[in-house]
Scaffold this active site. Sequence first.
Site, mmCIF file in Angstrom:
data_model
loop_
_atom_site.group_PDB
_atom_site.id
_atom_site.type_symbol
_atom_site.label_atom_id
_atom_site.label_comp_id
_atom_site.label_asym_id
_atom_site.label_seq_id
_atom_site.Cartn_x
_atom_site.Cartn_y
_atom_site.Cartn_z
ATOM 1 N N ARG A 51 0.774 -1.280 0.016
ATOM 2 C CA ARG A 51 -0.123 0.054 -0.046
ATOM 3 C C ARG A 51 0.980 1.546 0.035
ATOM 4 O O ARG A 51 0.491 2.183 -0.753
ATOM 5 C CB ARG A 51 -0.743 0.144 1.392
ATOM 6 C CG ARG A 51 -2.336 -0.377 1.019
ATOM 7 C CD ARG A 51 -2.661 -0.968 2.359
ATOM 8 N NE ARG A 51 -1.856 -2.036 2.802
ATOM 9 C CZ ARG A 51 -1.905 -3.194 2.492
ATOM 10 N NH1 ARG A 51 -2.881 -3.516 1.622
ATOM 11 N NH2 ARG A 51 -1.142 -4.260 2.819
ATOM 12 N N THR A 52 1.741 1.339 0.868
ATOM 13 C CA THR A 52 2.500 2.668 1.161
ATOM 14 C C THR A 52 3.233 2.968 -0.299
ATOM 15 O O THR A 52 3.065 3.963 -0.666
ATOM 16 C CB THR A 52 3.332 2.760 2.288
ATOM 17 O OG1 THR A 52 2.618 2.281 3.634
ATOM 18 C CG2 THR A 52 3.916 3.833 2.658
ATOM 19 N N LYS A 80 25.476 -3.306 -1.937
ATOM 20 C CA LYS A 80 26.729 -3.042 -2.003
ATOM 21 C C LYS A 80 27.466 -2.502 -0.602
ATOM 22 O O LYS A 80 28.835 -2.348 -0.780
ATOM 23 C CB LYS A 80 27.370 -2.560 -3.157
ATOM 24 C CG LYS A 80 26.791 -3.192 -4.337
ATOM 25 C CD LYS A 80 27.248 -2.236 -5.677
ATOM 26 C CE LYS A 80 26.592 -2.977 -6.964
ATOM 27 N NZ LYS A 80 26.637 -1.779 -8.063
ATOM 28 N N ARG A 101 11.348 4.149 2.751
ATOM 29 C CA ARG A 101 11.080 3.300 3.897
ATOM 30 C C ARG A 101 12.319 2.626 4.158
ATOM 31 O O ARG A 101 13.090 2.063 3.405
ATOM 32 C CB ARG A 101 9.867 2.219 3.469
ATOM 33 C CG ARG A 101 9.605 1.158 4.533
ATOM 34 C CD ARG A 101 8.551 0.208 4.377
ATOM 35 N NE ARG A 101 7.354 0.893 4.782
ATOM 36 C CZ ARG A 101 6.099 0.346 4.511
ATOM 37 N NH1 ARG A 101 6.141 -0.910 4.463
ATOM 38 N NH2 ARG A 101 5.074 0.950 4.912
ATOM 39 N N HIS A 129 5.389 6.209 11.295
ATOM 40 C CA HIS A 129 4.815 5.923 10.097
ATOM 41 C C HIS A 129 3.893 7.279 9.788
ATOM 42 O O HIS A 129 2.717 6.962 9.716
ATOM 43 C CB HIS A 129 4.116 4.605 9.924
ATOM 44 C CG HIS A 129 3.833 4.141 8.503
ATOM 45 N ND1 HIS A 129 3.768 4.925 7.589
ATOM 46 C CD2 HIS A 129 3.382 2.707 7.987
ATOM 47 C CE1 HIS A 129 3.455 4.258 6.340
ATOM 48 N NE2 HIS A 129 3.330 3.089 6.663
HETATM 49 C C1 NCD Z 1 1.961 -0.651 8.269
HETATM 50 C C2 NCD Z 1 3.414 -0.693 8.210
HETATM 51 O O1 NCD Z 1 4.012 -0.954 7.149
HETATM 52 O O2 NCD Z 1 3.641 -0.359 9.364
HETATM 53 N N1 NCD Z 1 1.567 -1.177 6.860
HETATM 54 C C3 NCD Z 1 1.182 0.047 6.074
HETATM 55 O O3 NCD Z 1 1.994 0.803 5.746
HETATM 56 N N2 NCD Z 1 -0.017 0.090 5.730
HETATM 57 C C4 NCD Z 1 1.396 -1.819 8.873
HETATM 58 C C5 NCD Z 1 1.965 -3.173 9.106
HETATM 59 O O4 NCD Z 1 2.794 -3.788 8.324
HETATM 60 O O5 NCD Z 1 1.289 -4.069 9.923
#
Ligand code: NCD
Length: 307
Positions: A51-52, A80, A101, A129
């Site tokens: 999703r993100t 690397k 991320r 997040h």
């Molecule tokens: C979350 C995350 O990555 O922290 N997912 C997301 O970005 N929607 C929640 C999760 O992974 O449980």
Amino acid sequence: MKHLLSPLDLSVAELDDLLNLAQRIAADPKKFSHCCDGKKLATLFYEPSTRTRLSFEAAMLNLGGSVLGFSSADSSSAAKGESVSDTIRVISCYAEICAMRHPKEGAPTVAASKSGIPVINAGDGGHQHPTQTLTDLMTIRELRGSLDNFTIGLCGDLKFGRTVHSLIHSLIRYKNVKFILISPKELCVPDYIREDVLKANNIDFEEVERLEDVMPQLDILYMTRVQKERFFNEDDYLRMKNFYILDKPKMELAKKDMYVLHPLPRVNEISVEIDDDPRAAYFKQAQYGVYVRMALILTLLGLDKTV
Ligand code: NCD
């Protein structure tokens, strides 16, 4: 230059502006389809995501921009041994904005300090997040009409769940929000959230283990997945993974206008039989994630006042 590293990087007034813009986008997305013509978003994902990453990419494409990036550390020069500081210096030459991320807490902050472009923290380890929080705030506001005066139950892995940490940080800034923290003892919120965020700000909260007992009090139930990848041993995860399963009998204890949110991915913690309940809002929440990220990209690129 503005980055989004923590949900607190935006003041409540700035957040309001951003959520208002997201609401305008949701009402007429086509109107915004050329706002980022010629601009590029880089997605630097050192950890798995559906999703993100894809909602960031969809957001930039919806705005008329383009996207580039990588979706795992293995397919980047991190394999690397390149540092995030060096990577971001280079990416700053290729794109106008980036979402990162990383499994290490603080990595996007380190990147931001060396970056020539806005950096968005798309999740750093078990820490924060912020863009999931923007999504959650938009969802609550759309469903309830306001971010004041409600009781939220946060349930599941409150120790490692970064979405929970960011959401608590953000919601304490609104009026009369009560928190019920529902978790097994081993997965309760970290001390810094309990002491420095909740207690230090005199926030009304309680910590409980049984979901059934508190269900009737809740206006929002925020379910979370047990964060398998952050456990130190497999046996602990196996013991914890099915601790909570939201099913029909539990939903019968809830208010008729309580809503269930979940950042997703879901594993077992919400039974699929709930998906058709009108109070299940988690797929709608994923849709709001695109609008709010469109609004964020426009804001960080300084284009929000031109639309
Ligand atoms: C979350 C995350 O990555 O922290 N997912 C997301 O970005 N929607 C929640 C999760 O992974 O449980």
